[in-house]
Design a protein around this motif. Structure first.
Motif, short mmCIF file in Angstrom:
data_model
loop_
_atom_site.label_atom_id
_atom_site.label_comp_id
_atom_site.label_asym_id
_atom_site.label_seq_id
_atom_site.Cartn_x
_atom_site.Cartn_y
_atom_site.Cartn_z
N GLY A 144 -4.29 3.40 34.48
CA GLY A 144 -4.86 2.19 35.06
C GLY A 144 -4.72 2.09 36.56
N ALA A 145 -4.35 3.21 37.21
CA ALA A 145 -4.22 3.16 38.67
C ALA A 145 -4.39 4.55 39.27
N LEU A 146 -4.93 4.59 40.48
CA LEU A 146 -5.04 5.83 41.25
C LEU A 146 -4.36 5.60 42.59
N THR A 147 -3.68 6.64 43.07
CA THR A 147 -3.02 6.56 44.37
C THR A 147 -3.65 7.56 45.32
N GLY A 166 -13.96 -4.33 38.26
CA GLY A 166 -12.90 -3.73 37.46
C GLY A 166 -11.64 -3.40 38.24
N ILE A 167 -11.64 -3.65 39.55
CA ILE A 167 -10.43 -3.43 40.35
C ILE A 167 -9.63 -4.72 40.38
N SER A 168 -8.32 -4.63 40.08
CA SER A 168 -7.52 -5.86 40.13
C SER A 168 -6.66 -5.93 41.38
N ASP A 169 -6.17 -4.80 41.88
CA ASP A 169 -5.25 -4.82 43.01
C ASP A 169 -5.47 -3.63 43.93
N LEU A 170 -5.43 -3.88 45.23
CA LEU A 170 -5.41 -2.81 46.24
C LEU A 170 -4.06 -2.93 46.93
N VAL A 171 -3.22 -1.90 46.80
CA VAL A 171 -1.86 -2.00 47.29
C VAL A 171 -1.59 -0.95 48.36
N PRO A 172 -1.62 -1.33 49.63
CA PRO A 172 -1.30 -0.38 50.68
C PRO A 172 0.22 -0.23 50.85
N THR A 173 0.68 0.97 51.11
CA THR A 173 2.10 1.20 51.40
C THR A 173 2.20 1.91 52.74
N THR A 200 -2.73 2.39 46.63
CA THR A 200 -2.87 2.43 45.17
C THR A 200 -3.87 1.38 44.72
N VAL A 201 -4.75 1.80 43.82
CA VAL A 201 -5.76 0.90 43.28
C VAL A 201 -5.51 0.72 41.79
N HIS A 202 -5.26 -0.49 41.37
CA HIS A 202 -5.10 -0.80 39.95
C HIS A 202 -6.46 -1.22 39.41
N PHE A 203 -6.86 -0.62 38.29
CA PHE A 203 -8.19 -0.92 37.76
C PHE A 203 -8.16 -0.92 36.24
N ASP A 204 -9.23 -1.47 35.67
CA ASP A 204 -9.37 -1.49 34.22
C ASP A 204 -10.27 -0.31 33.82
N PRO A 205 -9.70 0.71 33.20
CA PRO A 205 -10.50 1.90 32.90
C PRO A 205 -11.59 1.65 31.87
N LEU A 206 -11.53 0.51 31.18
CA LEU A 206 -12.63 0.18 30.26
C LEU A 206 -13.82 -0.41 31.03
N GLN A 207 -13.56 -0.81 32.26
CA GLN A 207 -14.61 -1.43 33.07
C GLN A 207 -15.13 -0.51 34.17
N LEU A 208 -14.23 0.29 34.72
CA LEU A 208 -14.57 1.11 35.88
C LEU A 208 -14.22 2.57 35.58
N ASP A 209 -15.20 3.43 35.78
CA ASP A 209 -15.03 4.85 35.50
C ASP A 209 -14.09 5.47 36.54
N ARG A 210 -13.12 6.22 36.03
CA ARG A 210 -12.10 6.80 36.88
C ARG A 210 -12.68 7.72 37.96
N GLU A 211 -13.65 8.52 37.56
CA GLU A 211 -14.24 9.47 38.53
C GLU A 211 -14.99 8.75 39.64
N THR A 212 -15.73 7.69 39.24
CA THR A 212 -16.46 6.90 40.25
C THR A 212 -15.48 6.32 41.27
N LEU A 213 -14.38 5.77 40.75
CA LEU A 213 -13.39 5.19 41.64
C LEU A 213 -12.75 6.26 42.53
N GLY A 214 -12.44 7.42 41.94
CA GLY A 214 -11.83 8.50 42.70
C GLY A 214 -12.72 8.93 43.86
N LYS A 215 -14.00 9.07 43.58
CA LYS A 215 -14.94 9.47 44.65
C LYS A 215 -14.99 8.41 45.75
N ALA A 216 -15.05 7.15 45.33
CA ALA A 216 -15.09 6.06 46.32
C ALA A 216 -13.83 6.06 47.17
N LEU A 217 -12.69 6.37 46.55
CA LEU A 217 -11.43 6.38 47.29
C LEU A 217 -11.41 7.51 48.32
#
Lengths: 334, 240
Positions: B11-14, B43-50, B55-72
């Motif tokens: 549910g998250a990508l960093t 489908g993104i719930s949180d954007l967490v900068p460190t 880190t992006v928290h998302f709902d994988p039932l709503q947002l495709d992981r690969e699409t999000l990865g490319k956007a990141l």
């Protein structure tokens, strides 16, 4: 109104948590087991995300100051005593209509956790979009703290006022817990990872809503390179939604994050946070695709459970009566 | 170093830019956050900068992981433009004694006087790198080299709320009582997190700058009383 007569162990109000504030250091919080929360709510006619009382090990004793329908999701030995002193069992996975003055003694939980929902929900203020209690920063629930003796909580309007029942109750958890390699996987050698995946752990008593310590073989650190930031940066991310406030299991080497996911083979969801102390626990490595498939399965299963809920309260639940050992005497006399 | 895309559960990508505390890295993180936020993906719930990752928290039932990865990865390449204008804060702190039980020890370890330590902490213009660990908890940096100390060998089980603490090049304020292993130098009356301020519950935001101002016990207590009574508010801590 629900009045708290006894409350020996921490119990707290939880809904589905407060997403959208992690960048401010506010953890998600929310139910350790959102599926059980959804079932408890469905049994009293509430939407799945309605706030309910989450309990561990031992539930409180409560009095209804007005008629209210309640439901229990989890494995309890609860009973209801009416104003005349007559006692009846309050079966799990059922809703029960409490009359004014009825006392609900929830007692010991056989499942790691359990939920009490009331029709219409508990009337608590929303804080940052959620009623979930996050005691460390005093957010949500009643004044941001766990439940205590003397608390009085109003219940909302709406919900069912008839007894409903989940006919095929979820079973206790079994099977390994799925895990995906975390962002610091490359700090560990392949051998260390295999050691972790192959090992058997035991859920210790050191558990709260922040984390859960597992006893087991000492983690092989085998660190390949040291992180120049130390722990602070890595520590910011809650391990998963299933163990809300903060970090993952204490003994799990940093960087091995559990997938935010439903657990494997059993018919009910699971998470480390819902497992009772002493439970044996293994991990199985999964890919993101496998985790997604499992998540879809879990969503489908939850929908099936909720669709199966129908009329029939504790009165019809002979299993519960036998289980509570209340009618053995009648049968013996025959 | 090229940004790396890493799994944080299902549910998250960093997105990791590096492994240092470095204002330039942190600025790239913030730029990537702004670029991703602008896409308004469902489908993104949180954007967490460190310090050095997003880190992006998302709902994988709503947002495709690969699409999000490319956007990141695309967001990672976005130019390091200035985010929303940062605020400069001036935060009063009472140092030493019961407010900062480790001040004497820090002075001893570094071979300086207590007032040298206080002066150095107050002289530094500190960047807010991130907020995390506890609601409103700021990670600030960087201290002069001679003040870089490892964490205490024995962490405290309860650090009092509003303590100012240091570790390595970092400075932090604990908005809540919590266990902690940093060296406690002082305490501030300032509330760093307040849910009553719905638009901005955390006082500080990444990219802001912070300086500290040493106050005596008398002023500390007056400020506390004025805050309690609502006579002063958050605007009082904006640097003149």
């Amino acid at each position: 109104m629900i009045e708290v007569l006894e409350c020996a162990l921490p119990a707290s109000f939880q809904d589905l948590g407060r997403p959208g504030y992690r960048h401010l250091g506010v953890p998600l919080s929310g139910a350790l087991d959102p599926e059980w929360l959804a079932i408890a709510n469905a049994l009293v006619g509430n939407p799945a995300q309605t706030v309910a009382l989450e309990m561990r090990l031992l539930g409180p004793k409560l009095r209804a100051t007005a008629p209210v329908t309640i439901a229990l999701a989890g494995e309890f030995s609860a009973k209801i005593e009416d104003a005349a002193g007559l006692s009846r069992p309050a079966a799990d996975w059922c809703s029960h209509v409490l009359a004014t003055g009825d006392i609900l003694s929830i007692g010991a939980l056989r499942s790691g956790i359990g939920y009490l929902a009331v029709a219409g929900g508990f009337d608590l203020p929303q804080v940052l979009g959620s009623r979930s209690t996050y005691a460390r920063a005093g957010l949500g629930g009643i004044d941001g703290r766990p439940l205590r003796i003397g608390d009085r909580v109003a219940t909302g309007a709406g919900g069912a006022d008839v007894s409903l029942r989940l006919p095929d109750a979820p079973h206790p958890i079994s099977g390994p817990l799925r895990v995906m390699p975390g962002p610091q996987r490359d700090y560990f050698t392949d051998a260390a990872w295999q050691h972790f995946i192959g090992a058997e752990f035991v859920v210790s008593r050191e558990a709260d809503r922040m984390g859960l310590r597992l006893d087991g073989p000492a983690p092989r650190t085998c660190v390949r390179r040291r992180h120049r930031l130390g722990r602070s940066d890595a520590r910011r991310h809650p391990g998963s939604r299933r163990r809300p406030p903060h970090s993952p299991a204490g003994r799990l080497p940093d960087g091995r994050r559990l997938p935010e996911n439903r657990h494997g083979d059993s018919r009910r969801p699971a998470a480390p946070g819902t497992r009772a102390a002493g439970t044996k626990l293994r991990f199985v490595a999964v890919s993101a695709e496998e985790a997604l498939a499992a998540r879809r399965d879990a969503a489908r299963r939850l929908a099936e459970w909720i669709a199966a809920i129908g009329p029939g309260g504790a009165e019809l639940d002979l299993d519960a009566l036998y289980g509570a050992n209340l009618i053995d005497g009648v049968i013996d006399a025959d | 170093m090229n940004p790396r895309l890493l799994d944080l559960g299902d549910g998250a990508l960093t997105l990791e830019f590096g492994d240092r505390i470095d204002p330039a890295l942190n600025a790239r993180v913030m730029a990537a956050r702004d670029a991703l936020a602008a896409l308004k993906l469902e489908g993104i719930s949180d954007l967490v900068p460190t310090y050095r990752s997003l880190t992006v928290h998302f709902d994988p039932l709503q947002l495709d992981r690969e699409t999000l990865g490319k956007a990141l990865l695309q967001a990672a390449a976005s130019p390091d433009q200035k985010s929303a204008p940062a605020t400069r804060w001036l935060i009063p702190v009472a140092f030493g004694g019961e407010f900062g039980p480790d001040l004497a020890q820090v002075a001893q370890t570094t071979g300086r006087s207590e007032s040298d330590v206080i002066d150095a902490v107050c002289a530094a213009e500190l960047r807010v790198f991130l907020i995390g660990f506890l609601p409103g908890f700021p990670y600030l940096g960087e201290l002069p080299d001679w003040l870089h100390l490892p964490r205490r060998s024995t962490p405290r089980t309860a650090v009092p709320a509003n303590s100012l603490a240091i570790a390595g090049p970092q400075v932090a304020i604990y908005p809540w009582q919590s266990p902690g292993g940093w060296h406690l130098l002082g305490r501030t009356p300032v509330k760093l997190f307040d849910v009553a301020d719905i638009g901005r519950p955390a006082l500080l935001a990444p990219g802001d700058s912070v300086r500290f101002r040493a106050v005596e016990r008398g002023e500390f207590e007056t400020l506390e009383r004025d805050l309690e009574a609502g006579r002063i508010g958050r605007q009082s801590w904006v640097a003149p």
